[in-house]
Motif scaffolding. Structure first.
Motif, PDB file in Angstrom:
ATOM      1  N   ARG A 203       0.837  -1.205   0.000  1.00 35.80           N
ATOM      2  CA  ARG A 203       0.000   0.000   0.000  1.00 35.80           C
ATOM      3  C   ARG A 203       0.866   1.247   0.000  1.00 35.80           C
ATOM      4  O   ARG A 203       0.519   2.257  -0.630  1.00 35.80           O
ATOM      5  CB  ARG A 203      -0.916  -0.012   1.213  1.00 35.80           C
ATOM      6  N   ARG A 204       1.990   1.204   0.708  1.00 35.36           N
ATOM      7  CA  ARG A 204       2.880   2.360   0.766  1.00 35.36           C
ATOM      8  C   ARG A 204       3.442   2.682  -0.627  1.00 35.36           C
ATOM      9  O   ARG A 204       3.491   3.850  -1.039  1.00 35.36           O
ATOM     10  CB  ARG A 204       4.023   2.098   1.749  1.00 35.36           C
ATOM     11  N   PHE A 205       3.852   1.644  -1.355  1.00 34.85           N
ATOM     12  CA  PHE A 205       4.376   1.868  -2.700  1.00 34.85           C
ATOM     13  C   PHE A 205       3.281   2.413  -3.613  1.00 34.85           C
ATOM     14  O   PHE A 205       3.513   3.347  -4.394  1.00 34.85           O
ATOM     15  CB  PHE A 205       4.938   0.577  -3.288  1.00 34.85           C
ATOM     16  N   ASP A 206       2.083   1.851  -3.540  1.00 34.96           N
ATOM     17  CA  ASP A 206       0.989   2.308  -4.391  1.00 34.96           C
ATOM     18  C   ASP A 206       0.679   3.782  -4.135  1.00 34.96           C
ATOM     19  O   ASP A 206       0.441   4.552  -5.080  1.00 34.96           O
ATOM     20  CB  ASP A 206      -0.256   1.455  -4.153  1.00 34.96           C
ATOM     21  N   THR A 207       0.694   4.180  -2.868  1.00 32.99           N
ATOM     22  CA  THR A 207       0.441   5.577  -2.533  1.00 32.99           C
ATOM     23  C   THR A 207       1.505   6.486  -3.131  1.00 32.99           C
ATOM     24  O   THR A 207       1.198   7.531  -3.717  1.00 32.99           O
ATOM     25  CB  THR A 207       0.398   5.759  -1.001  1.00 32.99           C
ATOM     26  N   LEU A 208       2.771   6.087  -3.005  1.00 29.10           N
ATOM     27  CA  LEU A 208       3.861   6.890  -3.545  1.00 29.10           C
ATOM     28  C   LEU A 208       3.864   6.881  -5.065  1.00 29.10           C
ATOM     29  O   LEU A 208       4.270   7.867  -5.698  1.00 29.10           O
ATOM     30  CB  LEU A 208       5.203   6.379  -3.009  1.00 29.10           C
ATOM     31  N   TRP A 209       3.438   5.779  -5.659  1.00 28.79           N
ATOM     32  CA  TRP A 209       3.389   5.706  -7.119  1.00 28.79           C
ATOM     33  C   TRP A 209       2.368   6.707  -7.664  1.00 28.79           C
ATOM     34  O   TRP A 209       2.599   7.366  -8.670  1.00 28.79           O
ATOM     35  CB  TRP A 209       3.039   4.291  -7.564  1.00 28.79           C
ATOM     36  N   ARG A 210       1.243   6.818  -6.972  1.00 31.74           N
ATOM     37  CA  ARG A 210       0.187   7.736  -7.409  1.00 31.74           C
ATOM     38  C   ARG A 210       0.507   9.184  -7.072  1.00 31.74           C
ATOM     39  O   ARG A 210       0.110  10.102  -7.802  1.00 31.74           O
ATOM     40  CB  ARG A 210      -1.150   7.331  -6.787  1.00 31.74           C
ATOM     41  N   ALA A 211       1.232   9.396  -5.993  1.00 32.65           N
ATOM     42  CA  ALA A 211       1.591  10.764  -5.575  1.00 32.65           C
ATOM     43  C   ALA A 211       3.033  10.748  -5.067  1.00 32.65           C
ATOM     44  O   ALA A 211       3.280  10.765  -3.857  1.00 32.65           O
ATOM     45  CB  ALA A 211       0.637  11.265  -4.487  1.00 32.65           C
ATOM     46  N   PRO A 212       4.008  10.681  -5.974  1.00 36.01           N
ATOM     47  CA  PRO A 212       5.406  10.563  -5.552  1.00 36.01           C
ATOM     48  C   PRO A 212       5.912  11.788  -4.799  1.00 36.01           C
ATOM     49  O   PRO A 212       5.483  12.910  -5.050  1.00 36.01           O
ATOM     50  CB  PRO A 212       6.155  10.385  -6.872  1.00 36.01           C
ATOM     51  N   ARG A 213       6.800  11.532  -3.851  1.00 33.97           N
ATOM     52  CA  ARG A 213       7.451  12.632  -3.134  1.00 33.97           C
ATOM     53  C   ARG A 213       8.610  13.162  -3.973  1.00 33.97           C
ATOM     54  O   ARG A 213       9.250  12.409  -4.707  1.00 33.97           O
ATOM     55  CB  ARG A 213       8.018  12.138  -1.796  1.00 33.97           C
ATOM     56  N   PRO A 214       8.928  14.435  -3.849  1.00 33.44           N
ATOM     57  CA  PRO A 214      10.119  14.948  -4.537  1.00 33.44           C
ATOM     58  C   PRO A 214      11.380  14.339  -3.935  1.00 33.44           C
ATOM     59  O   PRO A 214      11.436  14.058  -2.736  1.00 33.44           O
ATOM     60  CB  PRO A 214      10.046  16.463  -4.281  1.00 33.44           C
ATOM     61  N   VAL A 215      12.380  14.126  -4.771  1.00 34.81           N
ATOM     62  CA  VAL A 215      13.650  13.572  -4.305  1.00 34.81           C
ATOM     63  C   VAL A 215      14.542  14.716  -3.853  1.00 34.81           C
ATOM     64  O   VAL A 215      14.917  15.583  -4.656  1.00 34.81           O
ATOM     65  CB  VAL A 215      14.337  12.761  -5.417  1.00 34.81           C
ATOM     66  N   ALA A 216      14.858  14.726  -2.577  1.00 34.46           N
ATOM     67  CA  ALA A 216      15.692  15.799  -2.028  1.00 34.46           C
ATOM     68  C   ALA A 216      17.173  15.535  -2.264  1.00 34.46           C
ATOM     69  O   ALA A 216      17.944  16.440  -2.564  1.00 34.46           O
ATOM     70  CB  ALA A 216      15.418  15.963  -0.537  1.00 34.46           C
ATOM     71  N   ALA A 217      17.603  14.273  -2.112  1.00 33.29           N
ATOM     72  CA  ALA A 217      19.006  13.902  -2.297  1.00 33.29           C
ATOM     73  C   ALA A 217      19.081  12.416  -2.612  1.00 33.29           C
ATOM     74  O   ALA A 217      18.290  11.627  -2.100  1.00 33.29           O
ATOM     75  CB  ALA A 217      19.821  14.214  -1.043  1.00 33.29           C
ATOM     76  N   TYR A 218      20.018  12.070  -3.473  1.00 36.03           N
ATOM     77  CA  TYR A 218      20.167  10.670  -3.856  1.00 36.03           C
ATOM     78  C   TYR A 218      21.137   9.958  -2.922  1.00 36.03           C
ATOM     79  O   TYR A 218      22.105   9.335  -3.340  1.00 36.03           O
ATOM     80  CB  TYR A 218      20.615  10.566  -5.320  1.00 36.03           C
ATOM     81  N   GLU A 219      20.849  10.073  -1.619  1.00 30.85           N
ATOM     82  CA  GLU A 219      21.636   9.360  -0.625  1.00 30.85           C
ATOM     83  C   GLU A 219      20.806   9.173   0.637  1.00 30.85           C
ATOM     84  O   GLU A 219      19.849   9.915   0.900  1.00 30.85           O
ATOM     85  CB  GLU A 219      22.918  10.126  -0.287  1.00 30.85           C
ATOM     86  N   SER A 220      21.156   8.161   1.400  1.00 32.65           N
ATOM     87  CA  SER A 220      20.517   7.917   2.700  1.00 32.65           C
ATOM     88  C   SER A 220      21.439   6.989   3.481  1.00 32.65           C
ATOM     89  O   SER A 220      22.292   6.311   2.905  1.00 32.65           O
ATOM     90  CB  SER A 220      19.130   7.292   2.538  1.00 32.65           C
ATOM     91  N   SER A 221      21.259   6.952   4.790  1.00 30.45           N
ATOM     92  CA  SER A 221      22.096   6.094   5.627  1.00 30.45           C
ATOM     93  C   SER A 221      21.288   4.917   6.138  1.00 30.45           C
ATOM     94  O   SER A 221      20.058   4.954   6.187  1.00 30.45           O
ATOM     95  CB  SER A 221      22.684   6.884   6.799  1.00 30.45           C
ATOM     96  N   ALA A 222      21.996   3.855   6.498  1.00 28.50           N
ATOM     97  CA  ALA A 222      21.359   2.643   7.015  1.00 28.50           C
ATOM     98  C   ALA A 222      22.335   1.919   7.928  1.00 28.50           C
ATOM     99  O   ALA A 222      23.556   2.061   7.798  1.00 28.50           O
ATOM    100  CB  ALA A 222      20.920   1.727   5.879  1.00 28.50           C
ATOM    101  N   THR A 223      21.781   1.155   8.848  1.00 29.92           N
ATOM    102  CA  THR A 223      22.600   0.342   9.748  1.00 29.92           C
ATOM    103  C   THR A 223      22.513  -1.116   9.320  1.00 29.92           C
ATOM    104  O   THR A 223      21.423  -1.658   9.140  1.00 29.92           O
ATOM    105  CB  THR A 223      22.114   0.490  11.202  1.00 29.92           C
ATOM    106  N   PHE A 224      23.671  -1.732   9.143  1.00 33.13           N
ATOM    107  CA  PHE A 224      23.764  -3.128   8.724  1.00 33.13           C
ATOM    108  C   PHE A 224      24.210  -3.964   9.927  1.00 33.13           C
ATOM    109  O   PHE A 224      25.257  -3.687  10.522  1.00 33.13           O
ATOM    110  CB  PHE A 224      24.774  -3.292   7.595  1.00 33.13           C
ATOM    111  N   THR A 225      23.439  -4.977  10.272  1.00 32.09           N
ATOM    112  CA  THR A 225      23.782  -5.846  11.390  1.00 32.09           C
ATOM    113  C   THR A 225      24.471  -7.101  10.869  1.00 32.09           C
ATOM    114  O   THR A 225      23.958  -7.776   9.973  1.00 32.09           O
ATOM    115  CB  THR A 225      22.526  -6.246  12.179  1.00 32.09           C
ATOM    116  N   GLN A 226      25.627  -7.419  11.447  1.00 30.58           N
ATOM    117  CA  GLN A 226      26.406  -8.580  11.012  1.00 30.58           C
ATOM    118  C   GLN A 226      25.930  -9.853  11.711  1.00 30.58           C
ATOM    119  O   GLN A 226      25.204  -9.812  12.715  1.00 30.58           O
ATOM    120  CB  GLN A 226      27.886  -8.355  11.308  1.00 30.58           C
TER     121      GLN A 226
END
Length: 284
Positions: A203-226
């Motif tokens: 549902r989240r993807f469908d909502t964004l597909w119909r009303a996409p958010r503007p892209v502020a920056a082509y980067e983001s951070s994430a935590t990877f657990t080993q």
């Protein structure tokens, strides 16, 4: 179709083309790129017609689009974009999946930096061993398990966590990439099926597909657990590889940080392969 968008794209390509690259003599020029007369001669049309195209006063045929792209020595991605802006599907309309020499060199030269290469539909084409060392890409056995967008919206990674802000940024980029791919490759049945399944499953993807958010920056951070329970936080930056219509994501840690030191340890334990091709059957 907005004719002005097509005209602006043609003018940009014309002014960005090296005359020597298309077989024209190297002479002193007041402006960069090709003159309209030169593009017209190479493409088999008048300079006045090129002017009308660039000003949005004429609608090109599919053959004209192809002739202009050929005359400018345009790569596949630029040809696909011109075709889409003119309202046509390109010659075959399929998302290219070949790992080109540019992407290969990028993986080879940054072997110690976790990196992935995707096609325009966000399917993994290749990774390096540094990325595999992060141990977060588990298998699902489903058709789209190697698609970055599908995994984010439909089967998230347990070992990959983002803040709400970073998740929103990441999702905006993924939706923007898929929407752009659908524009460039309207005849690609596999891409259409991917989007349809994601819209029905998330549902989240469908909502964004119909009303996409503007892209502020082509980067983001994430935590990877080993697998040993330790973790590290990395920033992913999306880098376009337009010649082959691919994209690379490089994952880096803040210099001098605990995460940077941990990343050196993790990558040091990898087997060292610079290029690992990926497909439906997994890395190989």
């Amino acid at each position: 179709m907005d004719r002005s968008d097509f005209g602006a794209a043609v003018r940009h390509l014309r002014e960005s083309t090296d005359p020597a690259a298309v077989g024209l003599p190297v002479v002193s020029r007041r402006v960069s790129g090709l003159r309209r007369e030169e593009l017209g001669e190479l493409a088999g049309m008048s300079a006045d017609y090129v002017r009308r195209l660039e000003q949005g006063r004429s609608h090109p045929s599919a053959g004209v689009v192809k002739a202009i792209a050929r005359a400018l020595g345009a790569g596949r991605a630029d040809y696909e974009r011109l075709s889409a802006l003119a309202g046509y599907a390109a010659a075959d309309g399929q998302v290219p999946t070949d790992l080109g020499p540019g992407a290969t060199r990028l993986l080879e030269r940054f072997a110690d930096t976790p990196m992935i290469v995707t096609d325009a539909a966000m399917n993994l084409v290749a990774v390096n061993s540094a990325f595999l060392a992060l141990e977060h890409w588990d298998r699902t056995g489903e058709r789209w398990e190697w698609n970055v967008a599908w995994r984010a919206f439909c089967h998230p990674f347990a070992a990959f966590q983002q803040s709400a802000t970073d998740a929103r940024s990441h999702e905006a980029v993924l939706v923007a990439q898929l929407r752009a791919a659908r524009l460039r490759y309207p005849a690609d049945a596999s891409l259409a099926a991917l989007v349809d399944e994601m819209r029905s499953r998330s549902r989240r993807f469908d909502t964004l597909w119909r009303a996409p958010r503007p892209v502020a920056a082509y980067e983001s951070s994430a935590t990877f657990t080993q697998s040993d329970g330790d973790s590290l936080t990395l920033v992913g930056n999306l880098i376009a590889l337009p010649g082959d219509d691919l994209a690379a994501v490089m994952l880096t840690a803040a210099p001098g940080s605990r995460d940077a030191a941990r990343l050196v340890e993790v990558v040091g334990a990898a087997d060292g392969r610079a290029v690992v091709k990926v497909g439906q059957t997994g890395p190989g």
